[in-house]
Design a protein around this motif. Structure first.
Motif, PDB file in Angstrom:
ATOM      1  N   LEU A 137       9.115  11.420  -3.488  1.00 38.85           N
ATOM      2  CA  LEU A 137       9.818  10.322  -4.157  1.00 38.85           C
ATOM      3  C   LEU A 137       9.507  10.341  -5.647  1.00 38.85           C
ATOM      4  O   LEU A 137       8.832   9.447  -6.170  1.00 38.85           O
ATOM      5  CB  LEU A 137       9.381   8.981  -3.540  1.00 38.85           C
ATOM      6  CG  LEU A 137       9.709   8.816  -2.058  1.00 38.85           C
ATOM      7  CD1 LEU A 137       9.020   7.584  -1.490  1.00 38.85           C
ATOM      8  CD2 LEU A 137      11.218   8.721  -1.860  1.00 38.85           C
ATOM      9  N   PRO A 138      10.008  11.356  -6.350  1.00 35.74           N
ATOM     10  CA  PRO A 138       9.654  11.490  -7.769  1.00 35.74           C
ATOM     11  C   PRO A 138      10.103  10.284  -8.596  1.00 35.74           C
ATOM     12  O   PRO A 138       9.541  10.008  -9.643  1.00 35.74           O
ATOM     13  CB  PRO A 138      10.391  12.771  -8.189  1.00 35.74           C
ATOM     14  CG  PRO A 138      11.467  12.964  -7.171  1.00 35.74           C
ATOM     15  CD  PRO A 138      10.926  12.396  -5.890  1.00 35.74           C
ATOM     16  N   GLU A 139      11.100   9.571  -8.103  1.00 38.04           N
ATOM     17  CA  GLU A 139      11.645   8.487  -8.920  1.00 38.04           C
ATOM     18  C   GLU A 139      10.828   7.205  -8.836  1.00 38.04           C
ATOM     19  O   GLU A 139      11.163   6.210  -9.478  1.00 38.04           O
ATOM     20  CB  GLU A 139      13.099   8.238  -8.518  1.00 38.04           C
ATOM     21  CG  GLU A 139      13.940   9.459  -8.882  1.00 38.04           C
ATOM     22  CD  GLU A 139      15.400   9.319  -8.530  1.00 38.04           C
ATOM     23  OE1 GLU A 139      15.698   8.592  -7.565  1.00 38.04           O
ATOM     24  OE2 GLU A 139      16.218   9.953  -9.206  1.00 38.04           O
ATOM     25  N   ILE A 140       9.756   7.242  -8.069  1.00 41.01           N
ATOM     26  CA  ILE A 140       8.977   6.014  -7.870  1.00 41.01           C
ATOM     27  C   ILE A 140       8.260   5.587  -9.155  1.00 41.01           C
ATOM     28  O   ILE A 140       7.809   4.456  -9.260  1.00 41.01           O
ATOM     29  CB  ILE A 140       7.999   6.182  -6.689  1.00 41.01           C
ATOM     30  CG1 ILE A 140       7.559   4.807  -6.180  1.00 41.01           C
ATOM     31  CG2 ILE A 140       6.781   7.006  -7.077  1.00 41.01           C
ATOM     32  CD1 ILE A 140       7.499   4.666  -4.714  1.00 41.01           C
ATOM     33  N   THR A 141       8.189   6.491 -10.131  1.00 40.79           N
ATOM     34  CA  THR A 141       7.593   6.086 -11.412  1.00 40.79           C
ATOM     35  C   THR A 141       8.650   6.040 -12.519  1.00 40.79           C
ATOM     36  O   THR A 141       8.307   6.002 -13.698  1.00 40.79           O
ATOM     37  CB  THR A 141       6.497   7.079 -11.838  1.00 40.79           C
ATOM     38  OG1 THR A 141       7.068   8.392 -11.837  1.00 40.79           O
ATOM     39  CG2 THR A 141       5.321   7.031 -10.891  1.00 40.79           C
TER      40      THR A 141
ATOM     41  N   ILE B 182      16.413   2.485 -10.407  1.00 39.17           N
ATOM     42  CA  ILE B 182      16.059   3.757  -9.805  1.00 39.17           C
ATOM     43  C   ILE B 182      14.682   3.650  -9.158  1.00 39.17           C
ATOM     44  O   ILE B 182      14.458   4.101  -8.044  1.00 39.17           O
ATOM     45  CB  ILE B 182      16.099   4.870 -10.874  1.00 39.17           C
ATOM     46  CG1 ILE B 182      17.541   5.006 -11.400  1.00 39.17           C
ATOM     47  CG2 ILE B 182      15.590   6.183 -10.325  1.00 39.17           C
ATOM     48  CD1 ILE B 182      17.703   5.975 -12.537  1.00 39.17           C
ATOM     49  N   ARG B 183      13.769   3.004  -9.855  1.00 40.33           N
ATOM     50  CA  ARG B 183      12.420   2.841  -9.319  1.00 40.33           C
ATOM     51  C   ARG B 183      12.428   1.972  -8.061  1.00 40.33           C
ATOM     52  O   ARG B 183      11.802   2.299  -7.065  1.00 40.33           O
ATOM     53  CB  ARG B 183      11.501   2.227 -10.389  1.00 40.33           C
ATOM     54  CG  ARG B 183      10.046   2.173  -9.965  1.00 40.33           C
ATOM     55  CD  ARG B 183       9.145   1.693 -11.093  1.00 40.33           C
ATOM     56  NE  ARG B 183       9.425   0.325 -11.505  1.00 40.33           N
ATOM     57  CZ  ARG B 183       9.957  -0.024 -12.661  1.00 40.33           C
ATOM     58  NH1 ARG B 183      10.280   0.912 -13.547  1.00 40.33           N
ATOM     59  NH2 ARG B 183      10.189  -1.280 -12.952  1.00 40.33           N
ATOM     60  N   SER B 184      13.181   0.886  -8.111  1.00 42.42           N
ATOM     61  CA  SER B 184      13.222  -0.015  -6.951  1.00 42.42           C
ATOM     62  C   SER B 184      13.762   0.687  -5.717  1.00 42.42           C
ATOM     63  O   SER B 184      13.290   0.472  -4.602  1.00 42.42           O
ATOM     64  CB  SER B 184      14.114  -1.223  -7.241  1.00 42.42           C
ATOM     65  OG  SER B 184      13.665  -1.881  -8.382  1.00 42.42           O
ATOM     66  N   PHE B 185      14.771   1.515  -5.951  1.00 45.62           N
ATOM     67  CA  PHE B 185      15.349   2.246  -4.844  1.00 45.62           C
ATOM     68  C   PHE B 185      14.288   3.147  -4.200  1.00 45.62           C
ATOM     69  O   PHE B 185      14.129   3.176  -2.977  1.00 45.62           O
ATOM     70  CB  PHE B 185      16.531   3.074  -5.343  1.00 45.62           C
ATOM     71  CG  PHE B 185      17.296   3.738  -4.252  1.00 45.62           C
ATOM     72  CD1 PHE B 185      17.776   3.000  -3.182  1.00 45.62           C
ATOM     73  CD2 PHE B 185      17.554   5.093  -4.284  1.00 45.62           C
ATOM     74  CE1 PHE B 185      18.489   3.608  -2.162  1.00 45.62           C
ATOM     75  CE2 PHE B 185      18.263   5.712  -3.269  1.00 45.62           C
ATOM     76  CZ  PHE B 185      18.729   4.964  -2.202  1.00 45.62           C
ATOM     77  N   ALA B 186      13.529   3.828  -5.035  1.00 41.23           N
ATOM     78  CA  ALA B 186      12.469   4.707  -4.528  1.00 41.23           C
ATOM     79  C   ALA B 186      11.410   3.898  -3.779  1.00 41.23           C
ATOM     80  O   ALA B 186      10.869   4.354  -2.767  1.00 41.23           O
ATOM     81  CB  ALA B 186      11.846   5.487  -5.680  1.00 41.23           C
ATOM     82  N   GLU B 187      11.136   2.708  -4.250  1.00 41.05           N
ATOM     83  CA  GLU B 187      10.128   1.877  -3.574  1.00 41.05           C
ATOM     84  C   GLU B 187      10.604   1.471  -2.186  1.00 41.05           C
ATOM     85  O   GLU B 187       9.839   1.507  -1.218  1.00 41.05           O
ATOM     86  CB  GLU B 187       9.812   0.632  -4.414  1.00 41.05           C
ATOM     87  CG  GLU B 187       9.012   0.963  -5.657  1.00 41.05           C
ATOM     88  CD  GLU B 187       8.868  -0.207  -6.626  1.00 41.05           C
ATOM     89  OE1 GLU B 187       8.162  -0.045  -7.635  1.00 41.05           O
ATOM     90  OE2 GLU B 187       9.469  -1.279  -6.373  1.00 41.05           O
TER      91      GLU B 187
ATOM     92  N   ASP C 294       0.810  -1.220   0.000  1.00 44.42           N
ATOM     93  CA  ASP C 294       0.000   0.000   0.000  1.00 44.42           C
ATOM     94  C   ASP C 294       0.843   1.269   0.000  1.00 44.42           C
ATOM     95  O   ASP C 294       0.495   2.239  -0.656  1.00 44.42           O
ATOM     96  CB  ASP C 294      -0.929   0.017   1.225  1.00 44.42           C
ATOM     97  CG  ASP C 294      -1.991  -1.062   1.140  1.00 44.42           C
ATOM     98  OD1 ASP C 294      -2.105  -1.666   0.055  1.00 44.42           O
ATOM     99  OD2 ASP C 294      -2.678  -1.307   2.139  1.00 44.42           O
ATOM    100  N   ILE C 295       1.933   1.245   0.776  1.00 48.20           N
ATOM    101  CA  ILE C 295       2.708   2.485   0.892  1.00 48.20           C
ATOM    102  C   ILE C 295       3.375   2.823  -0.447  1.00 48.20           C
ATOM    103  O   ILE C 295       3.466   3.979  -0.841  1.00 48.20           O
ATOM    104  CB  ILE C 295       3.743   2.410   2.041  1.00 48.20           C
ATOM    105  CG1 ILE C 295       4.315   3.793   2.348  1.00 48.20           C
ATOM    106  CG2 ILE C 295       4.886   1.463   1.734  1.00 48.20           C
ATOM    107  CD1 ILE C 295       3.365   4.708   3.037  1.00 48.20           C
ATOM    108  N   VAL C 296       3.806   1.787  -1.173  1.00 44.46           N
ATOM    109  CA  VAL C 296       4.402   2.025  -2.485  1.00 44.46           C
ATOM    110  C   VAL C 296       3.329   2.575  -3.435  1.00 44.46           C
ATOM    111  O   VAL C 296       3.570   3.531  -4.181  1.00 44.46           O
ATOM    112  CB  VAL C 296       5.029   0.728  -3.052  1.00 44.46           C
ATOM    113  CG1 VAL C 296       5.392   0.892  -4.517  1.00 44.46           C
ATOM    114  CG2 VAL C 296       6.260   0.347  -2.233  1.00 44.46           C
ATOM    115  N   GLU C 297       2.153   1.992  -3.342  1.00 39.97           N
ATOM    116  CA  GLU C 297       1.042   2.439  -4.184  1.00 39.97           C
ATOM    117  C   GLU C 297       0.684   3.902  -3.872  1.00 39.97           C
ATOM    118  O   GLU C 297       0.538   4.732  -4.768  1.00 39.97           O
ATOM    119  CB  GLU C 297      -0.176   1.521  -3.915  1.00 39.97           C
ATOM    120  CG  GLU C 297      -1.279   1.633  -4.920  1.00 39.97           C
ATOM    121  CD  GLU C 297      -0.773   1.654  -6.363  1.00 39.97           C
ATOM    122  OE1 GLU C 297      -1.210   2.569  -7.092  1.00 39.97           O
ATOM    123  OE2 GLU C 297       0.077   0.797  -6.750  1.00 39.97           O
ATOM    124  N   LYS C 298       0.640   4.197  -2.586  1.00 47.39           N
ATOM    125  CA  LYS C 298       0.298   5.550  -2.160  1.00 47.39           C
ATOM    126  C   LYS C 298       1.372   6.549  -2.612  1.00 47.39           C
ATOM    127  O   LYS C 298       1.051   7.652  -3.060  1.00 47.39           O
ATOM    128  CB  LYS C 298       0.145   5.599  -0.642  1.00 47.39           C
ATOM    129  CG  LYS C 298      -0.381   6.921  -0.126  1.00 47.39           C
ATOM    130  CD  LYS C 298      -1.117   6.751   1.199  1.00 47.39           C
ATOM    131  CE  LYS C 298      -1.445   8.085   1.870  1.00 47.39           C
ATOM    132  NZ  LYS C 298      -1.999   9.099   0.956  1.00 47.39           N
TER     133      LYS C 298
END
Length: 880
Positions: free
Chosen positions: A777-781, A787-792, A756-760
């Motif tokens: 966390l702009p890099e989450i997408t 890079i994305r995994s790190f943000a997650e 959920d927190i990643v989704e949020k």
DNA sequence: TCGGTCACG
DNA sequence: ACGTACGTGACCGAA
């Protein structure tokens, strides 16, 4: 004599690299430019550093490539080129035209083959040539005359390959690269290779047999049953893979290298295309002026306050002022006070320190509750304290406001904060005062002019920052936590912690002896003298001279860190000695010499500075000296703590730390039934985890099971990955994955939370803590998996680490108030993330044990109790 | 100045 | 396309 230099760029490969490495940039008309931009920076780097005489960019033709005729699935596994990238290729060509650089594509061939053909010509004509590419396959073209510049780490670096470096890295000649690929395949191009053969196995085989064909001819001699079977069974795939990987060097093109002469570009032409793409930051590199708006603040009118004229300014000492305190020197505990900038209703004055010292009206105003606005309250408080001045009544610290608004910004000095808040710029201190701070030597007029600008910009930033705090719903966090905390921290810093210098020196002498013995023994075992502190020299001794196996490499050479050395234990008697040397060397340089250097000449104590605006999670950090990383895990280091002592006779050191605060916070946030239950029962959480993960009863949990469970718990907090856990526990990835799976089977609420927190975070673009602290966390997408995994992982970790930070900060503010209210003499000295350290008169000890525990435990109410362990002793070491 | 290493939570 | 646990700061050697 050949002074030609031919450079050929692999256009598609560089564009791909740039596209995936950089965020999607847009220019004003909505055009994506990130690949073009990345390409351009690479091109400029090449032109500036290599100064080619001949130049060409090769592109793939958009049509069917001949390899498809042989193998339908070639590159089938690769995701289709995204539209955002393919639309940029025409612009890259346009850019090249403006640079007057020739580019080519040939129907039916890939850029590789064109490059192969041209470099063959270069070889024959003995023209020094460089291929710039992000594609490792190109290494097969390296020769006496041809080098490859391989783009690494996004696009920021290039690694140079010659036959010698390829030999060094792979033990292969350039033409064996295709044998390597034939055997191991390449998932990105969907080249199959032989199943079960990765880089390691392939290299071993090639070192033994030289070529793929010889390997296939001598399968009988290969060791390993499974490997033999696979080589036999997938023989045809291997042959085909090698063919696919082979770059063709006979593309029918008529393109003599002499025709690719490059005579440079015209600055103006390139400037035009840069303007179209809005590459303002690159303008200067091509000799064009960047057309940036001048946002700098104009000169500010101000008056210098003196004994003669201060009566004129008494009316400015009112309720609505901005204040700036100018210091000389970076360490606040040793800094000189230079003067004050004061702003009210657009009137500005500069008050030199000498004036301020005489002007009692100003000093009273400083202490009055009158809603001042400043930048870096804590710094001002500490600096003033050292000069017997006090400042109170600050309503807004724009540094802290800016930090809450976006804690991920890299700098929070006044210049950066006001630039972000108001858009206006002023010169940096370094630009005004020069490299070394010598503000004393500038006259009051010059310093005043600079300070007047600073205080003016504090005013201009104030409103925007308040509004942004409000919009993000962080006003309470700001006013009730961070602002009061600044004062608490200021007091802790100014108080300092007493150290026993003799004790430190004694340990230092002992260490010197041990280090010199160890040095001798290590040199003896190595058979020569060398600098053990140099990873480079140490690597050469261990791996070249002593022939120990290379476990891991770094960018610059062999890795020699403790992990690697641990794996070499038992292979050579030098290993444990080096580990010991490293351990003691660290103690000596950082904790003996390092701390002694920091003892304050006037107080004999250590006065750290806490940075309240550094971490992205909300934690503090500690510098000059860092008192948050004093050794504890190993006994030898732990003894350093014996020199941290109370500053008065018959006082003691008292330490209180939160037990498992992060896991408790996780239990609360995730609302996981089992985890909450475990804490309600007061269970040992690592044992409990072990019971669940290993499916055994409490009594059957071995110490090793508990150790592994503890690592799993840490992994959970950090945003777990099977790889990370496997590294930490030295187990296989599979085993780690199964631990995690079993953990999530039991603690389903935790698994739910992580999802959920990643989704949020994807929805909102940020995550928050219990007290509403925010981290974007702009890099989450991001399109790049890493890079994305790190943000997650950050999304999972930050609410936990950050909430724990919120809680102890709250406890500190409450504790400080309690000490004042109860008129206690005890002093809060240090904060170490989940621990508070005090010095306490023995008469107050019983009361303090109670008070500290209660204050910390009651700082906030969660679904689970907070638990604090209190201990005390004659030194910090003895609080255990 | 940067990268490697290692100290802490 | 592609390497990893989260968050820090200090010291050293090599460039």
């Amino acid at each position: 004599m050949n002074n030609k230099k031919f450079i050929i760029l692999d256009g598609n490969s560089i564009a791909y690299r740039a596209f995936y490495a950089l965020p999607l940039l847009n220019n004003a008309s909505g055009l994506h430019t990130n690949a073009v931009y990345g390409f351009t920076t690479m091109l400029l780097k090449i032109l500036e550093e290599q100064k080619p005489t001949h130049l060409l960019v090769a592109f793939d033709a958009g049509k069917v490539v001949f390899r498809h005729e042989d193998y339908q699935d070639y590159k089938a596994g690769r995701a289709r080129t995204p539209g955002e990238l393919s639309e940029q290729f025409p612009y890259i060509r346009e850019l090249l035209d403006h640079f007057k650089i020739k580019h080519i594509e040939q129907e039916g061939y890939e850029a590789d083959d064109i490059i192969g053909t041209l470099t063959l010509q270069a070889d024959q004509e003995a023209i020094p040539t460089v291929i710039v590419t992000g594609d490792k396959d190109m290494l097969q073209l390296v020769s006496e005359y041809v080098q490859v510049a391989l783009i690494r780490r996004g696009i920021s670096e290039v690694e140079w390959y010659t036959p010698a470096t390829i030999k060094e890295e792979y033990g292969l000649a350039p033409n064996q690269i295709i044998d390597l690929k034939g055997l191991m395949g390449d998932t990105s191009d969907n080249i199959p290779g032989v199943p079960g053969v990765g880089e390691k196995t392939a290299l071993k085989l090639l070192h033994q047999f030289d070529s793929m064909e010889r390997v296939l001819d001598s399968i009988d001699e290969v060791s390993g049953k499974r490997l033999k079977e696979n080589l036999e069974k997938y023989r045809d795939d291997a042959v085909m893979s090698k063919e696919l990987a082979t770059i063709h060097r006979s593309v029918p093109i008529e393109l003599p290298i002499d025709s690719l002469l490059y005579t440079g570009y015209e600055s103006e032409e390139v400037g035009k295309i840069f303007e179209k793409f809005e590459f303002n930051s690159l303008m200067e590199r091509v000799g064009q002026e960047a057309t940036v708006e001048d946002k700098s603040l104009a000169e500010v009118d101000f008056t210098i306050v003196t004994e003669e004229n201060w009566d004129d300014f008494e009316t400015m000492l009112c309720d609505d002022c901005c204040l700036y305190v100018e210091l000389d020197g970076t360490n606040v505990h040793r800094a000189e006070l230079i003067g004050f900038g004061l702003e009210h209703d657009e009137k500005v004055v500069y008050i030199p320190y000498q004036t301020a010292k005489q002007w009692t009206g100003f000093q009273e105003w400083l202490q009055a509750d009158n809603g001042k606005v400043v930048h870096d309250l804590k710094q001002a408080k500490v600096a003033l304290a050292w000069h017997d001045l006090r400042i109170e009544g600050v309503a807004l610290d724009i540094m802290l406001a800016s930090y809450l608004i976006n804690p991920s910004e890299s700098k929070f000095d006044l210049q950066e904060v006001v630039k972000r808040a108001s858009g206006q710029t002023i010169l940096s201190d370094e630009e005004v005062y020069g490299k070394k701070a010598v503000k004393n030597k500038l006259d009051a007029e010059q310093v005043g002019a600079h300070v007047a600008k600073k205080v003016t910009l504090i005013r201009k930033s104030q409103q925007a920052l308040s509004e942004q705090l409000q919009e993000a719903d962080m006003s309470a966090l700001f006013h009730d936590l961070e602002m009061p905390l600044a004062s608490v921290l200021a007091e802790m810093e100014y108080t300092g912690i007493n150290v026993d210098l003799q004790q430190l020196k004694g340990m230092g002498q002992q260490l010197e002896g041990q280090l010199s013995d160890l040095t001798n023994e290590i040199h003896q075992q190595a058979g020569q003298q060398f600098n053990i502190n140099s990873p480079k020299q140490l690597g050469e001794i261990l791996f070249d001279k002593l022939g120990l196996p290379v476990i891991k490499k770094t960018k610059t050479g062999y890795s020699t860190n403790a992990d690697v050395l641990d794996k070499l234990q038992g292979q050579h008697e030098i290993i444990p000695q080096i580990l010991h040397y490293r351990q003691l060397g660290k103690l000596y340089s950082t904790y003996i010499e390092g701390l002694i250097k920091e003892i304050h000449p006037q107080t004999g104590r250590l006065h750290t500075s806490y940075n309240q605006a550094t971490t992205a999670t909300g934690r503090l950090s500690s510098v000059e000296p860092n008192l948050q990383n004093i050794p504890i895990r190993l006994e030898e280091g732990r003894r350093i703590r014996q020199s941290f002592v109370p500053s008065e006779d018959s006082w003691v050191i008292l330490s209180a730390d939160y037990s498992q605060i992060e896991l408790r916070v996780l239990a609360h946030i995730a609302g996981d039934e089992n985890l909450v239950e475990a804490f309600l029962q007061g269970a040992d959480i690592h044992t409990k985890t072990a019971m669940n993960v290993f499916g055994v009863l409490a009594d059957d949990v071995t110490s090793d099971m508990r150790r592994q469970a503890k690592a799993v718990n840490f992994g959970i907090i950090y945003g777990i990955s099977d790889y990370g856990l496997s590294q930490n526990l030295n187990i296989t990835r599979k085993e780690a994955a199964s631990f995690i799976e079993r953990y999530f089977d039991v603690f389903q609420g935790v698994q739910e939370y992580m999802k959920d927190i990643v989704e949020k975070a994807k929805q909102d673009g940020y995550v928050t803590t219990l007290l509403n602290r925010r981290r974007y966390l702009p890099e989450i997408t991001h399109r790049n998996f890493n890079i994305r995994s790190f943000a997650e992982r950050t999304a999972m970790n930050t609410p936990i680490q950050g909430s724990a930070a919120d809680i102890i900060k709250l406890a500190m503010v409450n504790m400080s108030r309690a000490l004042t209210e109860k008129k206690l003499r005890s002093r809060m000295l240090l904060q170490v993330h989940d621990e508070l350290v005090f010095e306490v008169p023995k008469e107050e000890l019983e009361q303090m044990k109670q008070l500290v525990a209660e204050t910390m435990e009651q700082a906030i109410t969660l679904r689970v109790p907070l638990k604090v362990e209190v201990s005390w002793g004659d030194t910090w070491y003895d609080t255990k």
